[in-house]
Design an enzyme around this catalytic site. Sequence first.
Site, PDB file in Angstrom:
ATOM      1  N   HIS A   1      -7.211  86.749  33.579  1.00 28.58           N
ATOM      2  CA  HIS A   1      -7.911  87.578  32.438  1.00 28.58           C
ATOM      3  C   HIS A   1      -8.703  88.564  33.584  1.00 28.58           C
ATOM      4  CE1 HIS A   1     -11.269  88.425  29.691  1.00 28.58           C
ATOM      5  NE2 HIS A   1     -10.240  88.746  28.947  1.00 28.58           N
TER       6      HIS A   1
ATOM      7  N   ASP B   1      -7.656  90.219  26.569  1.00 27.20           N
ATOM      8  CA  ASP B   1      -8.318  89.361  25.666  1.00 27.20           C
ATOM      9  C   ASP B   1      -7.282  88.388  24.927  1.00 27.20           C
ATOM     10  OD1 ASP B   1     -10.730  90.314  26.885  1.00 27.20           O
ATOM     11  OD2 ASP B   1     -11.393  90.889  24.986  1.00 27.20           O
TER      12      ASP B   1
ATOM     13  N   TYR C   1     -13.124  80.305  37.748  1.00 27.10           N
ATOM     14  CA  TYR C   1     -12.906  81.856  37.062  1.00 27.10           C
ATOM     15  C   TYR C   1     -13.339  81.971  35.578  1.00 27.10           C
ATOM     16  CZ  TYR C   1     -10.734  83.242  41.106  1.00 27.10           C
ATOM     17  OH  TYR C   1     -10.536  83.613  42.655  1.00 27.10           O
TER      18      TYR C   1
END
Length: 139
Positions: A63, A105, A43
Amino acid sequence: MRTLWILAVLQVGVEGHLLQFETMIIKMTKQTGLFSYSFYGCYCGWGGHGRPQDPTDRCCFVHDCCYGKVTNCDPKAAAYSYTIENGGIVCGGDDPCKKQICECDRAAAMCFRDNLDTYNYAKYWKFSAKDCQEESDPC
């Protein structure tokens, strides 16, 4: 005086999304995102499929899921503001979309930091796509 200068520098917001995420990763892990996380596991990097291979790869999976929930802007292009305070990341600004991106983030950078002890460059760097065929977990 030196302490005040250091505090001022650490509270300066950063602009430019890719640079921002890279800077967050460096601040939290002391590693560059480009070389340490761009091609890691199933990923980390562009895209992603299969089952996350380790806790770091799961950070990237989460994320990706987080970006999938961002509405009304492009999570890979919109610039946001944040500061580094007391060893953590604080997202700022009034734009809800940009704040969502920043939070995605921030969570990833903190997750990378929290999982440095299981990060396995030798095993998962440039991990083969053929090893990412298992069914993905749902977001």
